[in-house]
Design a protein around this motif. Structure first.
Motif, PDB file in Angstrom:
ATOM      1  N   GLY A   1     -32.811 -26.304  10.617  1.00  0.00           N
ATOM      2  CA  GLY A   1     -31.913 -25.945   9.536  1.00  0.00           C
ATOM      3  C   GLY A   1     -30.592 -25.373   9.989  1.00  0.00           C
TER       4      GLY A   1
ATOM      5  N   SER B   1     -27.045 -25.044  12.547  1.00  0.00           N
ATOM      6  CA  SER B   1     -25.875 -25.889  12.776  1.00  0.00           C
ATOM      7  C   SER B   1     -25.319 -25.679  14.178  1.00  0.00           C
TER       8      SER B   1
ATOM      9  N   VAL C   1     -28.654 -39.595  10.838  1.00  0.00           N
ATOM     10  CA  VAL C   1     -27.791 -38.409  10.777  1.00  0.00           C
ATOM     11  C   VAL C   1     -26.852 -38.424   9.574  1.00  0.00           C
TER      12      VAL C   1
ATOM     13  N   ARG D   1     -25.716 -35.393   7.291  1.00  0.00           N
ATOM     14  CA  ARG D   1     -25.931 -34.128   8.013  1.00  0.00           C
ATOM     15  C   ARG D   1     -24.895 -33.897   9.103  1.00  0.00           C
TER      16      ARG D   1
ATOM     17  N   MET E   1     -22.831 -30.697  13.319  1.00  0.00           N
ATOM     18  CA  MET E   1     -24.227 -31.021  13.042  1.00  0.00           C
ATOM     19  C   MET E   1     -24.827 -29.925  12.163  1.00  0.00           C
ATOM     20  N   ASN E   2     -25.218 -30.306  10.973  1.00  0.00           N
ATOM     21  CA  ASN E   2     -25.823 -29.372  10.018  1.00  0.00           C
ATOM     22  C   ASN E   2     -27.256 -29.778   9.721  1.00  0.00           C
ATOM     23  N   ARG E   3     -28.009 -28.840   9.187  1.00  0.00           N
ATOM     24  CA  ARG E   3     -29.412 -29.087   8.796  1.00  0.00           C
ATOM     25  C   ARG E   3     -30.165 -29.765   9.933  1.00  0.00           C
ATOM     26  N   LEU E   4     -30.078 -29.184  11.097  1.00  0.00           N
ATOM     27  CA  LEU E   4     -30.695 -29.767  12.283  1.00  0.00           C
ATOM     28  C   LEU E   4     -32.214 -29.764  12.184  1.00  0.00           C
ATOM     29  N   LYS E   5     -32.805 -30.799  12.782  1.00  0.00           N
ATOM     30  CA  LYS E   5     -34.252 -30.981  12.772  1.00  0.00           C
ATOM     31  C   LYS E   5     -34.763 -31.043  14.216  1.00  0.00           C
TER      32      LYS E   5
ATOM     33  N   ASP F   1     -33.789 -33.973  16.278  1.00  0.00           N
ATOM     34  CA  ASP F   1     -32.424 -34.078  16.777  1.00  0.00           C
ATOM     35  C   ASP F   1     -32.307 -33.588  18.216  1.00  0.00           C
TER      36      ASP F   1
END
Length: 124
Positions: free
Chosen positions: A15, A17, A63, A66, A82-86, A89
């Motif tokens: 979640g 960045s 991606v 995001r 990069m947002n809302r990273l999982k 990623d």
């Protein structure tokens, strides 16, 4: 010869960045297409975002929505927000460039110059 140097990688929780940067030097050609690729252990290097010499962008489905690719021509710098990273990623992220380009491709064969990469790790 184009030299590329990435920075901005690190470790974040799900979640979070990060913003990656890639400084380009050694070129005078204004028609430079650039891209971000990533590679996880045991997997092929994949293109995730491209930006054409005149600005249009393209994203991999994984991606889209995001990540945002952008460039500051005055600073010769490429960015990847990069947002809302999982956790998926997690990878080494590479900046790539090709001169004399109008439209970029997501294929590694479409780029002549590569940075050394910056590691991104996303923990769950």
């Amino acid at each position: 010869q184009v030299h590329l140097k990435e920075s901005g990688g690190g470790s974040v929780q799900t979640g979070g960045s990060l913003r990656l940067s890639c400084v380009a030097s050694g070129y005078t050609d204004s028609s430079l297409c650039m891209a971000w690729f990533r590679q996880s252990p045991g997997k092929q290097r994949e293109g995730i975002a491209t930006i054409d010499s005149d600005g249009p962008t393209n994203y991999a489905d994984s991606v889209l929505g995001r990540f945002t690719i952008s460039k500051d021509s005055a600073k010769n710098t490429l960015y990847l927000q990069m947002n809302r990273l999982k956790p998926e990623d997690t990878a080494m992220y590479y900046c790539a460039a090709v001169a004399g380009c109008l439209a970029a491709t997501m294929r590694t064969s479409g780029f002549d110059y590569w940075g050394q990469g910056t590691q991104v790790t996303v923990s769950s």
